[in-house]
Design a protein around this motif. Structure first.
Motif, mmCIF file in Angstrom:
data_model
loop_
_atom_site.group_PDB
_atom_site.id
_atom_site.type_symbol
_atom_site.label_atom_id
_atom_site.label_comp_id
_atom_site.label_asym_id
_atom_site.label_seq_id
_atom_site.Cartn_x
_atom_site.Cartn_y
_atom_site.Cartn_z
ATOM 1 N N LEU A 63 0.788 -1.228 0.000
ATOM 2 C CA LEU A 63 0.000 0.000 0.000
ATOM 3 C C LEU A 63 0.827 1.290 0.000
ATOM 4 C CD1 LEU A 63 -2.685 -1.067 2.637
ATOM 5 C CD2 LEU A 63 -2.854 -1.128 0.133
ATOM 6 N N ILE A 64 2.132 1.171 0.179
ATOM 7 C CA ILE A 64 2.988 2.359 0.275
ATOM 8 C C ILE A 64 3.826 2.492 -1.000
ATOM 9 C CG2 ILE A 64 4.848 3.461 1.562
ATOM 10 C CD1 ILE A 64 3.812 2.049 4.062
ATOM 11 N N PRO A 65 3.734 3.641 -1.688
ATOM 12 C CA PRO A 65 4.506 3.848 -2.914
ATOM 13 C C PRO A 65 6.013 3.805 -2.675
ATOM 14 C CG PRO A 65 2.814 5.529 -2.663
ATOM 15 C CD PRO A 65 2.870 4.767 -1.378
ATOM 16 N N GLN A 66 6.744 3.539 -3.701
ATOM 17 C CA GLN A 66 8.195 3.378 -3.635
ATOM 18 C C GLN A 66 8.898 4.584 -2.991
ATOM 19 O OE1 GLN A 66 9.751 0.515 -4.489
ATOM 20 N NE2 GLN A 66 11.660 1.349 -3.735
ATOM 21 N N GLN A 67 8.464 5.810 -3.289
ATOM 22 C CA GLN A 67 9.162 6.989 -2.772
ATOM 23 C C GLN A 67 9.067 7.134 -1.251
ATOM 24 O OE1 GLN A 67 6.433 7.217 -4.808
ATOM 25 N NE2 GLN A 67 5.202 9.003 -4.318
ATOM 26 N N TYR A 68 8.190 6.397 -0.593
ATOM 27 C CA TYR A 68 8.054 6.446 0.868
ATOM 28 C C TYR A 68 8.833 5.325 1.550
ATOM 29 C CZ TYR A 68 4.450 9.966 0.388
ATOM 30 O OH TYR A 68 3.776 11.124 0.113
ATOM 31 N N ARG A 69 9.462 4.476 0.786
ATOM 32 C CA ARG A 69 10.169 3.333 1.378
ATOM 33 C C ARG A 69 11.594 3.674 1.699
ATOM 34 N NH1 ARG A 69 7.666 -1.627 -2.072
ATOM 35 N NH2 ARG A 69 5.588 -0.799 -2.048
#
Length: 70
Positions: free
Chosen positions: A64-70
């Motif tokens: 549920l979390i896009p790549q830029q938030y990882r």
């Protein structure tokens, strides 16, 4: 890298846990209400001692979390 924030609200028999963009609090990545909060805690997915860490980990596992938030 953008950061995440968890918002919680509990009142009587109501419960809400929401994982949002920390900068704006406008973008929601995951949220749980009432019985879903209780069930996720009982199943070990959400930890009341670490709402942010556990909600982030759970949302990541669900994709549920896009790549830029990882």
């Amino acid at each position: 890298m953008p950061k995440l924030k968890v918002l919680t609200w509990f009142e009587r028999d109501r419960a809400h846990v929401q994982l949002v963009d920390a900068a704006t609090e406008q973008r929601t990545f995951a949220e749980w209400w009432d019985e879903d909060v209780q069930e996720a805690v009982e199943d070990g997915f959400l930890n009341p001692r670490d709402w942010l860490g556990s909600a982030t980990e759970y949302a990541l596992s669900l994709g549920l979390i896009p790549q830029q938030y990882r």
